[in-house]
Every structure is written in C-alpha cells, then in structure tokens.
Enzyme design. Structure first.
Site, mmCIF file in Angstrom:
data_model
loop_
_atom_site.group_PDB
_atom_site.id
_atom_site.type_symbol
_atom_site.label_atom_id
_atom_site.label_comp_id
_atom_site.label_asym_id
_atom_site.label_seq_id
_atom_site.Cartn_x
_atom_site.Cartn_y
_atom_site.Cartn_z
ATOM 1 N N ASP A 278 9.096 24.977 -34.393
ATOM 2 C CA ASP A 278 10.163 25.191 -35.357
ATOM 3 C C ASP A 278 9.636 24.822 -36.742
ATOM 4 O OD1 ASP A 278 12.972 25.675 -36.098
ATOM 5 O OD2 ASP A 278 12.916 23.556 -36.626
ATOM 6 N N CYS B 204 0.839 -1.201 0.000
ATOM 7 C CA CYS B 204 0.000 0.000 0.000
ATOM 8 C C CYS B 204 0.874 1.252 0.000
ATOM 9 C CB CYS B 204 -0.932 0.022 1.209
ATOM 10 S SG CYS B 204 -0.066 0.218 2.782
ATOM 11 N N CYS C 176 3.522 1.601 2.704
ATOM 12 C CA CYS C 176 4.785 0.891 2.456
ATOM 13 C C CYS C 176 5.717 1.758 1.622
ATOM 14 C CB CYS C 176 4.520 -0.427 1.724
ATOM 15 S SG CYS C 176 3.403 -1.546 2.577
#
Length: 780
Positions: A464, A24, A27
C-alpha cells in the site's frame, strides 16, 4: 471441524495450562492426544515452555481439562481462562492465527511467571555435580587396568549406586509415572538402559564374588565386558549434563520475551486535582492524566495533552530515531521521553496496551505448532514403544546368532540410550521460541508458526502506497515564482496565511515556510483571515512586519476565480504540468495577481527504495497499490524501483481485495502490506498479511505478521527473520531425524559403546538448542 469453523464458533474460550513433568516429544504427543479426545477441544502443547494452549467449548469444564492431563501422568495447572469473541478473520487453509485474549490484571503476562518452571538448571546442578564426582573414579578403575586393585568391582558398584539412583532419579521418576499409565517416553529408555546396565553388573558380581579378585581381570577366565557399572554412571552423567545445558539454553531462548514483558514502567506520576501522586503503573485507569519527565518511561498508551518532546520508541518499534510529539500525539507505553515534560491522558491500560498485546502475540506464536512439526509429533507418538521392541529384538538376535550374552546386552543397552528422542522434541519449539523472541526485540511480531511457512512460499507482495511506501504526509517539493516575485517571498506569504488553517496542505506549506526562515524566526502574522473548505484561504500579510500588508489568496483555481483572480494560459499550463507529475499544486496570488505555484507531494520514506530492492533479491515481486491517480502512483513507483506494469492505481478498498485475488488466481502466493482500516480486508485475503505497526488496530488484527515500526526495511527484515527461523527449525528436525536414523542401526549392529551413545544423545539435544540460539544474533 475446520480451523475456519473453530475460529468463528461461539461458546468457546481459551485456556492456558502449565504442565509439569514433560521431557520429550512423546510426552507432548500424549498430552495433545488425550486432550484431543475431549469433544471440541483443540490443544497445542509446548515442550520448552512446559505449557499448553487450548480452545475449549463451554461444554468442557476447566476441571475436566486438568483431570485429563493429570490422568495422563503429568501435573497441570490452569494459568488463564479468557472468554473470546469470534475472530475477525482467518485464512481458511492457514491454521490458527494469534488470538488476543486477556492475560491478567494490569497487562501482566503469564509467561513471565512460567519462565521458572520446567527442569531448572538449579535443580539439576547438584545431581550433575555428585554424578560427575563419583563417575570419574568409576570410569577410571573400570577402564584403566593400572588403576585396578583386588575386588575393584565392588568399589565401582558402590560408587555408581548413588549415581544410578539419586542422580538419575528424574529419569526413573518420569518413567515410573508414565508406566503407571501404560505409557512410555524418552525417560523410559534412559531409565531402563541405566538400570539394566547396573543391575546386570550387580548380578554378575553377586553371582561370582571373585569376578574382580585380580587387577585387570573381570572374570577368572579373563573374559572382559561382564561389568557395566561405568556405562550406567557415564550415561547418567552425560544425560544430566545434556539436561543441564538444555535448561540453561532454553532459559536464554526465553530471555527476549521476558525482556519485552519487563519493559513497562513500574510507577506513574498521576495528576489528581492538580496534585501529583506517584502510584504503581498498573493502577492507572483510562482517562487519568499523568506526568512524564525527561528520561522517564511513559507509563501506558495515551494522548499527549500538554508539552512537546522527542520520544525514543526503539525498545518497542525497533526504530532508533526518536519521534517528535506534542499535544494530540499518540504515545505508547514503555517508550522513553527524552527531553521535554509531557502531560499524557491514558487511553489504554492493563491488558489493552500495545506492550501487553505484543506480549500476547509473541506468547501465542511460541505456543503454536508449525505444520512441519506435526510429522515429529506423529513419529514420537510411536517412537518409544518401537525402540523398546528394537532393543528386545537386538538382544534376542545377538544371543541367538552369537551366543554372547555380554555382546547382546551391550548392543541392546546402546539401542535404548542412542534412541532417546530429546532432540526431536526440542527441534521446533526452541527454534520458534528464539526466533519470535528475537523478532520482538526488533519490533517484529510473528503471530504463529504457520507464518513461517507462508514467508517461505511468498513470491509477490502488494505494498500500500500511503503510510507504507510513503510517509502519508504532504511536503513542499518546490515553489515556482511568477510576475517578478521570488520563490522565498511566495513561500513566506503562502506559509503565513496557511498557518491559520487546519488543513493538511496548509500544515505542509506553513512548515516548509517556517523551516526556510533564518535563525528559526517566526512567520508574519495574518489579518482578516478567511478559509473556504475545499477551496483555499485568504488573508492580509505584512511580509516585513510594517505597512498595511498584502492580500494573499492561496488555493485551487476555482478559489482564485471566486476572488476575481484569473491566471493566464501560460500560468495554467505551468500548473497542469505540475499536476501531471502526480503532485498537488496550489496557487498563491498577491494583491489580485498570481504570484507563484507551490507544489506538494507525498514523501517516499527513507529506505523504501533499498527495501524494495532487497525484496527482489529475496525472490519477491513488489507491486504498488494505491487509491491515488495513475500519475501519482507512477511517480512513486519510479522513485522506489517498482515496474510500471506492477502498479495498481485508483484502487478502492474492495479493489485492493480484488488485486490480491487477481494475483492469487495467477498462481502467486501473495503478501499484502498496509497500515490503514481500508487495508484490513486485503490483509485478511492475502496469503500473508503484514501490518505496519504505525497503522490501525484493525489492520494489525487482520494481519499475520506485524512490524511495529513504520520503516519498510523492517518489513524485509521480518521476512528474512521468519525465513531464517523456519530454516533453523528444518535444520534441527533434519539432524534429529538423521541422528536417530543412523544411530539406532549402528547400535543394533554392536558398533556403538553405550557410553558413547549417551554422550551422543546428550550432545544432539544441546546442538539443536545451540543451533536455535544462533537466531539471537540475527542483526538489523
């Protein structure tokens, strides 16, 4: 230390870890916090991939890293260690961008092996099946009086025992490991909730063996709610089902990257001393010449030395139209040769190939962390201890205010079960995993989570001209005939003499002349050819293939004058008119007299106008940036729908950087799209740098987002996908927060049955993953 300093410090390396046992967001937060305490270490931990990416100073050893993670209660393994040069750029405020390290021999990628890690569906399936089989009768006899019989409580307890022990073992084991390190995670809540429900029920039953002596009664006094075997079994089953569905869904989320990494050719036919040898593609070295037959994959990046064909690059670039290649053409590994036989000299092999670089970029993006996810991390770090406290307070208050032990217990267990932050931990990484994976399939590489945030705020984009909006290749627009000549003859004569030249203008004229010939005929030959660098060409051409031929001179005005040819004033005005429109105009003279003017221009890419219109719909102001003169720039701008005031013409490379800074100083969040070396500085300066993948490595390195194809429409698609991915992550986080914010108070008030809480908690995780998987259908 700032991100800028980190990216440019020396004596650092990148380490990638596989970490087992994380379940989870808590952790993740614990591992990152522990690793962050090591001096100079920065870590980004990914829950779905069960991995971590660290920037580590040389003063910290690999073993220290592994020991730190192991001491936190998880199991770590070094996946890859790569020395890194300083990064070429950073955006200062923008967090980390993708670094490009080595990932194993022959261009292999660590994610390919890692996809099998984590709570695989195959390991969860038997536990889920056993839990489901035993839970159904437990639930039936506990909740339906018609199914009850004397002493049914003992049967329910025995049936539930394997469910809350063996089937629920993954939760209990993770909770125990964390408890040994004085920590708590989602599994702590699940384990406590399930065991509390079962042990409380068992204690009730042993304390009063006659509790379920009579069917339909749980106590002699008829007081219901004393036994919670069905709660323990149903919650376990629902959570296992949620984990099983998550594992399947997360595997699907990683499919795109696995498919990308598996694109490469397995074998190559290499030429050595004129003899063909079939070898594994991974054994090719730079300089090897290998054979690619029709229908085969090109084994690695290289240069065509012989043969011509059309190459299908759609798997890599996302563009569906095959590209014609011949001697001197660059080809990319994993693309498919569709027709002719090619000889290719390997130029990049192993981890240097375009495919390997794509894999690294996608992997690094997936292991990163968006700023929006940091909030989830901070909350999850304290979430579980707070929930445990809320559960205890709930139990005490209910007991103190109502005196009902059963109601107090039910409310406390419901709080524990409903609060599990699974969805919170999955919200960001699964969305990122799916979005970046889908991008890879479309030829779009998102370098990191920060890019998602940048695409949301961009309101101006500098395009560009050459290579981005236009093809960068000259093409003949029209031919003006003079002195009684026909346009077809003028083009044929010019094409014949220009065919002997290597100049780009000559190539364009020769190609146009050849395409105008009927039945794919060939151009007339040329004699006495002469080329003047920067001036023009001269030669003798026999248009009909007979006779002495005609002297043809093609080039600039000065070249004609050097050859004694002087156009009249009216003819000069015609040339000036063509040049004023932004075109390149070339004289063609025959036998000492002007015969015509061939006008050439850079061609706007198909789809550029539509793409620019779409940018406007997205709320992004398009601006044109070019080193060409104002007339050329204005012509292109008009063709694609860019306003005249949004054109920067005659701009040098440094001027491109200045253009970006000018817009930024006006309060705009600026994106820059380019493909050349002279675009790299502007790409780095922009808030969002977008490299067109048909361009140079330095442009791609300097950018945040790379479009592997050359179509401007893919650029729009990249922005749309990035925004959609960010939107999906935000939606996931909203529902994860909303779910817990609503669920915990409802449970604490005693309004939520623990079984329903377990189903809702499992459903929330599955819904978050399912919402992320919708990105897999993002269309072109």
């Amino acid at each position: 230390m700032s991100n800028h300093e980190l990216l440019h410090q020396t004596g650092t390396r990148i380490i990638e870890l596989d970490i087992e046992g994380m379940t989870c967001a808590s952790c993740v937060a614990r591992v990152e916090r522990k690793l962050g305490k090591l001096d100079g270490v920065e870590a980004s931990v990914n829950l779905p991939l069960e991995s971590a990416r660290l920037r580590v100073p040389d003063s910290v050893t690999d073993q220290q890293i592994v020991d730190t993670v192991n001491a936190t209660g998880y199991k770590a393994r070094i996946r890859e260690t790569s020395p890194r040069p300083p990064e070429p750029h950073t955006h200062g405020e923008h967090g980390e961008h993708g670094e490009h390290g080595e990932h194993g021999e022959h261009g292999g990628h660590p994610h390919e092996d890692h996809m099998s890690h984590g709570p695989a569906a195959s390991t969860l399936r038997p536990r889920l099946i056993v839990a489901a089989i035993l839970t159904v009768p437990v639930f039936a006899i506990s909740m339906v009086p018609a199914f009850q019989f004397p002493h049914w409580g003992w049967v329910a307890g025995l049936l539930a025992l394997p469910v809350v022990t063996w089937a629920a073992w993954p939760f209990h084991r993770a909770a125990a490991v964390n408890a040994r390190h004085l920590a708590s995670t989602m599994d702590t809540l699940v384990s406590i909730g399930v065991l509390a429900a079962y042990l409380y029920s068992a204690w009730q039953l042993f304390a009063n063996p006659l509790l379920t002596e009579h069917p339909g009664m749980e106590s002699p006094g008829g007081m219901g709610g004393a036994l919670y075997f069905e709660v323990a079994a149903v919650v376990t089953t629902f959570l296992l089902l949620g984990r099983f569905l998550e594992a399947n869904a997360k595997a699907k989320a990683g499919d795109a990257l696995k498919a990308l990494l598996n694109l490469g050719a397995k074998d190559a036919t290499v030429l050595r001393d004129g003899v063909e040898h079939k070898i594994p593609a991974g054994q090719l070295v730079a300089g090897d010449v290998f054979v690619v037959r029709p229908g085969e994959k090109i084994a690695t990046d290289g240069l065509v030395t012989d043969g011509s064909s059309a190459v299908d690059a759609s798997l890599v670039t996302g563009e569906s139209v095959p590209v014609e290649v011949g001697p001197g053409s660059q080809v990319t590994g994993a693309t498919i040769n569709t027709s002719g036989r090619l000889l290719v000299r390997a130029t990049r092999v192993g981890s240097e190939t375009t495919l390997a670089q794509m894999g690294r970029l996608v992997s690094e993006a997936q292991t990163g962390k968006a700023p929006i996810a940091r909030l989830a991390d901070r909350i999850s770090a304290v979430f579980v201890p707070v929930v445990l406290g809320i559960a205890v307070v709930t139990f005490v208050l209910w007991l103190a205010l109502g005196g009902d032990l059963n109601a107090s217990f039910t409310a406390a267990v419901a709080v524990l079960v409903i609060a599990c932050p699974c969805a919170l931990g999955l919200a960001t990484p699964v969305g990122l995993l799916t979005g970046t994976g889908r991008g890879a399939q479309l030829g779009i590489l998102i370098k990191g989570p920060q890019v998602l945030e940048d695409t949301r705020t961009v309101d101006a984009i500098l395009l560009d001209k050459t290579g981005t909006v236009t093809s960068g290749k000259l093409a003949v627009r029209h031919t003006l005939a003079l002195n009684g000549h026909s346009p077809a003859d003028v083009l044929s004569l010019a094409g014949a003499v220009e065919a002997a030249s290597e100049h780009p203008i000559a190539h364009a004229i020769a190609a146009a002349a050849k395409s105008a010939l009927p039945d794919a005929g060939s151009l007339p030959g040329v004699k006495d050819f002469l080329s003047a660098p920067g001036g023009g060409v001269r030669g003798t051409v026999a248009l009909n293939g007979t006779g002495p031929g005609q002297t043809v001179v093609a080039g600039r005005t000065t070249w004609l004058e050097e050859n004694g040819i002087f156009p009249g004033d009216e003819q000069r005005r015609a040339l000036a008119t063509e040049e004023a429109s932004g075109s390149t105009a070339i004289w063609v003279a025959v036998d000492g007299k002007p015969a015509g003017i061939v006008t050439l221009g850079d061609t706007v890419k198909p789809g550029s106008a539509a793409a620019i219109a779409k940018l406007k719909e997205l709320g992004i102001r398009p601006l044109l940036l070019t080193g060409d003169n104002a007339a050329v720039a204005a012509q292109v701008a008009t063709a694609v729908g860019i306003a005249p005031e949004d054109v920067f013409a005659g701009v040098l490379p440094q001027g491109k950087v200045d253009a970006v800074r000018k817009l930024q100083s006006q309060g705009s969040t600026v994106a820059m799209a380019g493909d050349g070396v002279n675009d790299a500085a502007a790409l780095a300066q922009a808030d969002l740098g977008i490299a067109m993948g048909s361009g140079t490595d330095v442009a791609i390195e300097a950018s945040d987002l790379t479009v592997m194809g050359s179509d401007l429409g893919q650029l729009v698609q990249a922005i749309e996908l990035s925004r959609k991915t960010l939107g999906t992550i935000k939606t996931n986080l909203f529902w994860a927060f909303f779910y817990n914010a609503i669920g915990i108070p409802v449970a604490a008030l005693g309004l939520l049955n623990p079984m329903i809480a377990g189903a809702a908690m499992a459903a929330s995780s599955v819904l978050v993953v399912a919402n992320s998987l919708r990105l897999r259908s993002f269309a072109k």
